[in-house]
Design a protein around this motif. Structure first.
Motif, PDB file in Angstrom:
ATOM      1  N   PRO A   1       0.835  -1.213   0.000  1.00  0.00           N
ATOM      2  CA  PRO A   1       0.000   0.000   0.000  1.00  0.00           C
ATOM      3  C   PRO A   1       0.862   1.252   0.000  1.00  0.00           C
ATOM      4  CG  PRO A   1       0.003  -1.018   2.174  1.00  0.00           C
ATOM      5  CD  PRO A   1       0.717  -1.968   1.262  1.00  0.00           C
ATOM      6  N   THR A   2       0.318   2.308  -0.548  1.00  0.00           N
ATOM      7  CA  THR A   2       1.083   3.552  -0.641  1.00  0.00           C
ATOM      8  C   THR A   2       1.494   4.061   0.729  1.00  0.00           C
ATOM      9  OG1 THR A   2      -0.086   4.127  -2.680  1.00  0.00           O
ATOM     10  CG2 THR A   2       1.048   5.907  -1.542  1.00  0.00           C
ATOM     11  N   ASP A   3       0.665   3.855   1.726  1.00  0.00           N
ATOM     12  CA  ASP A   3       1.038   4.280   3.079  1.00  0.00           C
ATOM     13  C   ASP A   3       2.276   3.529   3.575  1.00  0.00           C
ATOM     14  OD1 ASP A   3      -0.912   6.186   3.293  1.00  0.00           O
ATOM     15  OD2 ASP A   3      -2.314   4.929   4.420  1.00  0.00           O
ATOM     16  N   GLY A   4       2.410   2.267   3.190  1.00  0.00           N
ATOM     17  CA  GLY A   4       3.605   1.512   3.559  1.00  0.00           C
ATOM     18  C   GLY A   4       4.839   2.069   2.881  1.00  0.00           C
ATOM     19  N   LEU A   5       4.693   2.433   1.612  1.00  0.00           N
ATOM     20  CA  LEU A   5       5.806   3.035   0.879  1.00  0.00           C
ATOM     21  C   LEU A   5       6.171   4.385   1.487  1.00  0.00           C
ATOM     22  CD1 LEU A   5       7.529   2.435  -1.684  1.00  0.00           C
ATOM     23  CD2 LEU A   5       5.922   3.840  -2.959  1.00  0.00           C
ATOM     24  N   ARG A   6       5.155   5.161   1.841  1.00  0.00           N
ATOM     25  CA  ARG A   6       5.388   6.477   2.444  1.00  0.00           C
ATOM     26  C   ARG A   6       6.104   6.338   3.793  1.00  0.00           C
ATOM     27  NH1 ARG A   6       0.525   8.057   2.029  1.00  0.00           N
ATOM     28  NH2 ARG A   6       0.771   9.209   0.085  1.00  0.00           N
ATOM     29  N   ASP A   7       5.712   5.354   4.590  1.00  0.00           N
ATOM     30  CA  ASP A   7       6.346   5.118   5.888  1.00  0.00           C
ATOM     31  C   ASP A   7       7.825   4.793   5.715  1.00  0.00           C
ATOM     32  OD1 ASP A   7       5.876   4.487   8.909  1.00  0.00           O
ATOM     33  OD2 ASP A   7       6.925   2.725   8.159  1.00  0.00           O
ATOM     34  N   LEU A   8       8.131   3.945   4.742  1.00  0.00           N
ATOM     35  CA  LEU A   8       9.526   3.583   4.490  1.00  0.00           C
ATOM     36  C   LEU A   8      10.342   4.779   4.018  1.00  0.00           C
ATOM     37  CD1 LEU A   8      11.032   0.434   3.031  1.00  0.00           C
ATOM     38  CD2 LEU A   8      11.451   2.550   1.772  1.00  0.00           C
TER      39      LEU A   8
ATOM     40  N   ARG B   1      11.600  -6.298  -3.824  1.00  0.00           N
ATOM     41  CA  ARG B   1      12.248  -5.334  -2.918  1.00  0.00           C
ATOM     42  C   ARG B   1      11.990  -3.891  -3.348  1.00  0.00           C
ATOM     43  NH1 ARG B   1      14.999  -9.934  -3.408  1.00  0.00           N
ATOM     44  NH2 ARG B   1      16.097 -10.859  -1.634  1.00  0.00           N
ATOM     45  N   GLY B   2      10.878  -3.686  -4.035  1.00  0.00           N
ATOM     46  CA  GLY B   2      10.588  -2.399  -4.652  1.00  0.00           C
ATOM     47  C   GLY B   2      10.649  -1.194  -3.742  1.00  0.00           C
ATOM     48  N   PRO B   3      10.024  -1.225  -2.551  1.00  0.00           N
ATOM     49  CA  PRO B   3      10.077  -0.043  -1.691  1.00  0.00           C
ATOM     50  C   PRO B   3      11.500   0.352  -1.309  1.00  0.00           C
ATOM     51  CG  PRO B   3       8.304  -1.491  -0.990  1.00  0.00           C
ATOM     52  CD  PRO B   3       9.092  -2.250  -2.022  1.00  0.00           C
TER      53      PRO B   3
END
Length: 277
Positions: free
Chosen positions: A95-102, A144-146
């Motif tokens: 989810p985008t929120d997971g990407l944003r958190d990272l 491993r995209g993020p």
């Protein structure tokens, strides 16, 4: 000659912990920071000047930098941005929120902390900013995209900052490790479980046949090319003491091989080779 000082992030274990010990042994005044107070207390018990610092918490970064500058009289010779984490899984399931958190930890935090130390470095007329990237900062890999995205972004930020700070006597260096023996992979499990709903994924069968084994069952198994964190510390020392440091310090055989492949092979050939890994 006065003792040189360095602020290092992510010192609870792994690369940051080894760098803190290695640099102190080399004569540096080390300010070793961690995200959790229990780790700060442990490092203080080991004789370090340690502060609470979380790349996702601006207040903690401001307080840590203020504490360091108060202790040194307003100077800081170097910053090693090291703290980061990985989030594994196909990008369509993240989810985008997971990407944003990272990105808050792996990218925006680096930028914020760098901006906090730059005024002191400008005032003294010199400084070194070391950013811990990865072989995945210039070569993509499935699942491993993020992490790849954050390190590609960090490489671009560092390259631009290196150009912009050249007139201020401040060097910006990328540290690019390959597989290093740390808790990094184990720590990635918690983030995977937080953000990836693999049971609802169109790739559920692929998770069950391959991806979950890679994440859970291969933890702790040695990589034939893996090195200890002391290999990174050695590169960090070179970057800090060289009269004119290189823009990039590549660590482990896979990193050097991938750099050559990136330069010489067509993208389609690179993609074919990466899918075999």
């Amino acid at each position: 000659m006065s003792q040189k000082s360095i602020l290092i992030t992510g010192c609870s274990t792994g690369i940051g912990y080894d760098a803190a010990h290695g640099l102190r042994a080399a004569g540096w005044r080390v300010f070793a920071t961690c995200r959790q107070q229990k780790d700060v207390d442990r490092l203080r018990a080991e004789g370090f000047e340690s502060h609470l610092l979380d790349h996702q918490d601006t207040t903690s970064m401001e307080a840590a930098v203020a504490g360091v500058l108060a202790a040194t009289g307003g100077t800081l010779d170097a910053l090693f941005n090291n703290g980061a984490y990985g989030l594994v899984g196909p990008l369509e399931d993240v989810p985008t929120d997971g990407l944003r958190d990272l990105f808050e930890s792996n990218f925006f935090g680096y930028h914020t902390l760098t901006r906090l130390v730059l005024p002191a470095m400008r005032a003294q007329g010199h400084g070194r900013i070391l950013n811990c990237s990865s072989v995945l900062g210039f070569m993509a890999m499935r699942w491993r995209g993020p992490y790849v995205a954050s390190k590609f972004a960090l490489e671009g930020l560092s390259d631009v900052l290196r150009l912009e700070m050249s007139d201020a006597g401040i060097d910006v260096v990328l540290i690019e490790p390959g597989p290093i023996r740390t808790e990094f992979r184990r720590n990635a499990i918690a983030k995977f479980e937080q953000w990836v709903d693999w049971k609802a994924s169109p790739r559920r069968a692929q998770y069950e046949s391959e991806l979950l084994d890679q994440l859970y069952k291969r933890q702790g198994k040695p990589d034939p090319f893996e090195l200890g964190p002391e290999a990174v510390t050695k590169a960090v020392l070179k970057a800090l003491t060289a009269r004119r440091p290189r823009a990039r310090y590549r660590i482990t055989t896979p990193t050097h091989i991938m750099a050559i492949a990136k330069r010489l092979l067509p993208t389609r050939v690179q993609d074919w080779a990466i899918r075999k890994i």
